[in-house]
Design a protein around this motif. Structure first.
Motif: not given
Length: 679
Positions: A183-202
């Motif tokens: 479950p901790t890995i899943g939480l880290a996976a959620l936060n991994t997408g944030g910087p990538v998404g900001v760049y792509l949607f930016g």
């Protein structure tokens, strides 16, 4: 003139001024200064309304509701991964026996907190099928476990005590014992997408516009949430959380940016604080939803399906006029701005039409972009003072964002009821926002930031001094720390924006926020340590917070200072810092600023201040009175040459900027706002 001075409600007749300047513009067709100057939407807003009915409908009808899905989808995962308090190895051959009897027969006991309890991860290595078939045992109910039996790890799954937690991915996917870190890995996976998404949607935000970017982001969020609900194994579920993470925080930052671009500068603080308030209110609402719905699949549906209604915003959400003007789409921009003026009960000035039409004709003839100074990340580290400030800002940002989110994740682990603890951890943020808004305009930015981080860290660290059974006291200290970190979280963004020079502000904020975002990937593993020692994560986060607060003391104060415009000014700003500066708050100005809707700021470059410019700068009629002493807003660059030497003003330093807690997002050189990895 006396009537104007004596009236408290009459405003300057801007339309008359605009007509006069329009005539001046027509009489000076050869002047290229105004033609070459890009149109600034901030100059127009005071005329058509800085925070009129149009902006209020946009903010309260679109921007603020957009905060709710972000909070829901960022934290619903905590309750999807609930772990039951008690579980034990599953032995299929003994399922016909009563619960206590099969636990006694198949599960060994071990010492835990000075008490013998059934093991959660071990069972006796007995072949029960062979034992029953051999006929050696006639009645299992009369059998006693043998201490000589070997112990083995669970291999056929687990049984769970479902009296409190009866549905979660932990139960469905058996994420306990050797797999309890999943479950901790899943939480880290959620936060991994944030910087990538900001760049792509930016990128999409800048190239395709705000509307398309927002609805693409919303569709991605809902698709990831649907995939979460339909997941049949952990890795599919974790992959769906990465997809959801791509949209956090972009899903609410895009409408937030549209709102910031369409409200006046003096109202951006209000919009930002209201955004934080609605975001927190959404988390409070989530705690109620999770309390009422304990099935993780239905919880995923409930926290995502209602937001399909947000696609109705297609019919009312406007495109950003600032983005349209940057793209040269004059007619569309004018249509939105004229509608805004109409809804606000204002008249759209003709001078703006003339200027925009002239600008578009010029751009079509030239067909080339203006030359912009090419600056990059290395320019922040080229000179010693800017390099030091960049490092300190980034360290403070990293500590602040990491600890804030870590405390948010850790709330359900404290207290006697995880739902109440999570709710309280959100409630304490609301007063901290209001207090922070006041103190950062009176004490400055540096001291409220540093004090809140240091005191919040101290509150976390001293929990180690409490006995293990002091559950309520630990929760109270946690809530104090969460409130203080929430206040500092609101300060760090505008403070960093004021410290970075305008020329590299977007690059600086982007770099600091991305590095700060890396801490969000690590912090779930820190909170995971709480499985063995409940207070260890609080102590770790407390020391990180105190370290970040102490680094902030070395930064120069920005309140009542003119913001640095160029890299040279940024290097000089705070260069003469001394240790005694840590002990002083922001100095109060001799004369408080007047509260007009728009500050008429002096034009620095004398050559550009010609009669032919169509400037939409409104003046408060009360300024006709005797001039009052001005606030000294000079940067160290202006004063370093000593008295008697006239400071040099560069063309790039066109306008003085007096900040009043203006919480902006990062911008490009042309004023277009961009996404930032800032939750």
């Amino acid at each position: 003139m006396s009537d104007i001075e004596d009236s408290d409600v009459d405003e300057y007749d801007e339309l008359s001024e605009l007509r006069q300047k329009q005539q001046q513009f027509q009489k000076a067709p050869d002047s290229q200064t105004s033609v070459d100057e890009a149109f600034d939407l901030d100059d127009l807003l005071p005329t058509i309304g800085e925070f009129g009915k149009y902006q209020k409908l946009l903010v309260f009808g679109i921007c603020l509701p957009a905060c709710i899905p972000c909070g829901f989808c960022a934290f619903n995962q905590l309750f999807m991964a609930d772990t039951p308090d008690d579980y034990w190895c599953r032995v299929p051959e003994l399922l016909d026996l009563p619960l206590e009897q099969r636990k006694t027969l198949a599960i060994p006991k071990e010492l835990e907190n000075d008490e013998l309890v059934y093991s959660k991860c071990l069972t006796y290595g007995v072949n029960w099928t062979q034992l029953l078939d051999s006929g050696e045992v006639d009645d299992l109910t009369m059998m006693e476990p043998n201490s000589s039996w070997p112990l083995v790890k669970c291999s056929q799954g687990w049984e769970y005590n479902t009296s409190i937690v009866w549905s979660s991915i932990v139960i469905d996917f058996d994420l306990v014992c050797d797999q309890d870190i999943y479950p901790t890995i899943g939480l880290a996976a959620l936060n991994t997408g944030g910087p990538v998404g900001v760049y792509l949607f930016g990128l999409l935000n800048d190239r395709a516009g705000r509307r398309l970017s927002y609805f693409t982001c919303l569709a991605t969020l809902l698709a990831g949430s649907l995939m979460t609900s339909l997941s049949k194994d952990f890795w599919t579920w974790a992959g769906s959380r990465v997809i959801v993470g791509l949209t956090i925080p972009a899903v609410y930052q895009i409408p937030f940016i549209i709102s910031l671009e369409l409200v006046g500068e003096n109202y951006r603080s209000f919009v930002t604080v209201m955004t934080c308030t609605f975001y927190t209110s959404g988390i409070m609402l989530l705690s109620v939803v999770t309390y009422l719905e304990r099935d993780w699949v239905r919880l995923s549906y409930i926290t995502s399906l209602p937001f399909y209604a947000y696609f109705l915003y297609m019919f009312v959400m406007p495109e950003s006029p600032r983005w349209l003007l940057m793209r040269g789409r004059l007619e569309e921009a004018l249509k939105i701005l004229e509608r805004m003026a109409t809804v606000n009960g204002r008249q759209f000035p003709e001078a703006v039409h003339l200027k925009l039409e002239a600008q578009i004709r010029r751009d079509k003839l030239k067909k080339q972009k203006k030359k912009v100074a090419n600056v990059g990340l290395m320019d922040l580290c080229r000179t010693p003072n800017m390099r030091l400030k960049t490092i300190l800002i980034t360290l403070s940002w990293f500590a602040n964002e990491t600890v804030y989110l870590g405390l948010s994740y850790y709330g359900p682990s404290l207290g006697t009821n995880q739902y109440v603890s999570f709710f309280l951890s959100a409630v304490v943020e609301l007063p901290s926002y209001l207090c922070c808004w006041y103190f950062m305009d009176t004490w400055g930015r540096r001291w409220p930031l540093s004090l809140s981080m240091i005191l919040g860290g101290v509150a976390c660290v001293i929990t180690v001094m409490l006995p293990d059974d002091a559950v309520d006291e630990t929760l109270v200290l946690y809530l104090i720390s969460k409130a203080l970190l929430s206040a500092s979280f609101l300060i760090i963004y505008p403070f960093a924006g004021e410290l970075y020079p305008t020329q590299v502000r977007g690059i600086g904020i982007g770099a600091s926020s991305y590095i700060g975002g890396l801490g969000l990937i690590v912090i779930p593993f820190v909170t995971y340590l709480g499985k063995e020692n409940l207070k260890l994560p609080l102590v770790i986060m407390g020391f990180v917070s105190m370290l970040g607060g102490m680094t902030g003391l070395r930064l120069p104060e920005t309140l009542h200072h003119r913001l640095p415009q160029t890299i040279e000014e940024g290097e000089e700003f705070g260069k003469n810092w001394q240790f005694k500066d840590c002990c002083s708050c922001a100095k109060k100005p001799d004369v408080m600023s007047q509260p007009p809707s728009y500050e008429n700021l002096d034009v620095l470059a004398g050559s550009s201040n010609t009669a032919s410019e169509v400037e939409l700068e409104l003046r408060d009629s009360r300024r006709v009175r005797d001039p009052a002493p001005r606030i000294d807003e000079r940067t160290p660059l202006d004063t370093s040459s000593g008295s008697g030497v006239r400071p040099v003003h560069r063309p790039s330093m066109k306008r003085l900027v007096r900040q009043m807690s203006i919480m902006d997002t990062q911008r490009t050189h042309d004023g277009t706002m961009q996404l930032t990895h800032w939750i």
